[in-house]
Design a protein around this motif. Sequence first.
Motif, PDB file in Angstrom:
ATOM      1  N   GLN A 153       0.721  -1.471   0.009  1.00 62.15           N
ATOM      2  CA  GLN A 153       0.026  -0.272   0.420  1.00 62.15           C
ATOM      3  C   GLN A 153       0.407   1.572  -0.009  1.00 62.15           C
ATOM      4  O   GLN A 153       0.852   2.355   0.000  1.00 62.15           O
ATOM      5  CB  GLN A 153      -0.868  -0.186   1.282  1.00 62.15           C
ATOM      6  N   ASP A 154       1.706   1.077   0.611  1.00 60.83           N
ATOM      7  CA  ASP A 154       2.507   2.487   1.508  1.00 60.83           C
ATOM      8  C   ASP A 154       3.866   2.595   0.990  1.00 60.83           C
ATOM      9  O   ASP A 154       4.785   1.916   1.560  1.00 60.83           O
ATOM     10  CB  ASP A 154       2.421   3.601   1.649  1.00 60.83           C
TER      11      ASP A 154
ATOM     12  N   THR B  77      -2.444   9.315   6.471  1.00 54.78           N
ATOM     13  CA  THR B  77      -3.144   8.511   4.741  1.00 54.78           C
ATOM     14  C   THR B  77      -2.977   7.734   4.991  1.00 54.78           C
ATOM     15  O   THR B  77      -4.134   7.942   4.304  1.00 54.78           O
ATOM     16  CB  THR B  77      -1.250   8.745   4.401  1.00 54.78           C
ATOM     17  N   GLN B  78      -3.330   6.244   5.300  1.00 52.55           N
ATOM     18  CA  GLN B  78      -3.700   5.021   5.418  1.00 52.55           C
ATOM     19  C   GLN B  78      -5.024   5.188   5.547  1.00 52.55           C
ATOM     20  O   GLN B  78      -6.033   4.738   5.454  1.00 52.55           O
ATOM     21  CB  GLN B  78      -2.530   3.985   5.750  1.00 52.55           C
TER      22      GLN B  78
ATOM     23  N   ARG C 100      -7.085   6.938   2.728  1.00 53.03           N
ATOM     24  CA  ARG C 100      -7.200   5.869   2.383  1.00 53.03           C
ATOM     25  C   ARG C 100      -8.253   4.975   1.820  1.00 53.03           C
ATOM     26  O   ARG C 100      -9.317   4.954   1.249  1.00 53.03           O
ATOM     27  CB  ARG C 100      -5.966   5.795   1.815  1.00 53.03           C
TER      28      ARG C 100
ATOM     29  N   TRP D 241     -12.095   3.971   0.531  1.00 59.87           N
ATOM     30  CA  TRP D 241     -12.362   2.483  -0.198  1.00 59.87           C
ATOM     31  C   TRP D 241     -13.780   2.277  -0.320  1.00 59.87           C
ATOM     32  O   TRP D 241     -14.391   2.021   0.461  1.00 59.87           O
ATOM     33  CB  TRP D 241     -11.924   1.126   0.043  1.00 59.87           C
TER      34      TRP D 241
ATOM     35  N   ARG E 181       0.257  -2.204  -4.400  1.00 62.98           N
ATOM     36  CA  ARG E 181      -0.240  -0.367  -5.256  1.00 62.98           C
ATOM     37  C   ARG E 181       1.337   0.100  -6.016  1.00 62.98           C
ATOM     38  O   ARG E 181       1.647  -1.087  -5.047  1.00 62.98           O
ATOM     39  CB  ARG E 181      -0.027   0.680  -4.304  1.00 62.98           C
TER      40      ARG E 181
ATOM     41  N   ASP F 197      -0.285   9.271  -4.298  1.00 62.78           N
ATOM     42  CA  ASP F 197      -2.132   9.217  -4.394  1.00 62.78           C
ATOM     43  C   ASP F 197      -2.138   8.050  -5.420  1.00 62.78           C
ATOM     44  O   ASP F 197      -1.552   7.586  -5.887  1.00 62.78           O
ATOM     45  CB  ASP F 197      -2.881   9.931  -4.893  1.00 62.78           C
TER      46      ASP F 197
END
Length: 279
Positions: free
Chosen positions: A173-174, A236-237, A240, A244, A254, A279
């Motif tokens: 994810q990040d 931030t997570q 996100r 969803w 991602r 993003d």
Amino acid sequence: MPSTHEIELPPTLRERALSWLATPAPEREIAPARLASTVLLLRESDAGAEVFMQRRVASMKFAPSMWVFPGGGVDPRDEVVGLPWAGPSPAQWARLIGIPEARARAVVIAAVREVFEECGVLLAGPSDDEVVLDATSDDWQADRAAVLDRSLSFGELLERRGLLLRSDLLALQDHWITPEMEPRRYDTWFFSARLPGRQVADDDTTEATEAVWRLPAEVLQEAEQGAANLMPPTLTQLRRIAGWPDLAPATVSRERLGAVMPQPVRDGDRLLLRAHLND
């Protein structure tokens, strides 16, 4: 295109940020960033998607009293070769993450190990399409304690139990790196995973005062009201996940993620932490 995110530095970090900004760049001491993994463990509820979160104890050296996801630093024994494995191979993860295969393998193993240590959820199974149904029995808890105190490696646990690490249950994810002004730094890869079947996430950890399932929107609201402390990557997570429509994105990695490393900046009389997000 990456977007820019800014938050006001809390009082606890202002002095450190001011000292960092006042020091000429060539004279700044930058601590190395330890490789780490964090997992957004998710489940569906009648109210929407929930994520498992822990509020760290106030005495922790890193992120005290902050709400976080299960995770931690890579252990040297996470670098083992030949661990029982199912799903995308270490080489495939290396291509996705963009780091050498040995480091990618360690990051994935650390993610699965940390979730087991911190909340008792095991992303492993006897075959490539099965997962452990229940890890709450006394013998499982004894093994969990042994992995935690390093008397048993995670690889040894899997081999003894005849299990495969299910890397396909993780999705990337990040990628965040702790700001250079911090004395304790982590190079952290964020993964998501759905809670398997009948498994239970618990609060049996000494690192947290609370460990519960939370609705992302509620945590974000508490943060806005000053009732919950969140680090920028956690914030931030949560944003996100809150966007969803369902948990389908939790199973898809991602790609082409750049490292996000916030930096302290001045804006008039304000001190901000600025980051360019994936993003």
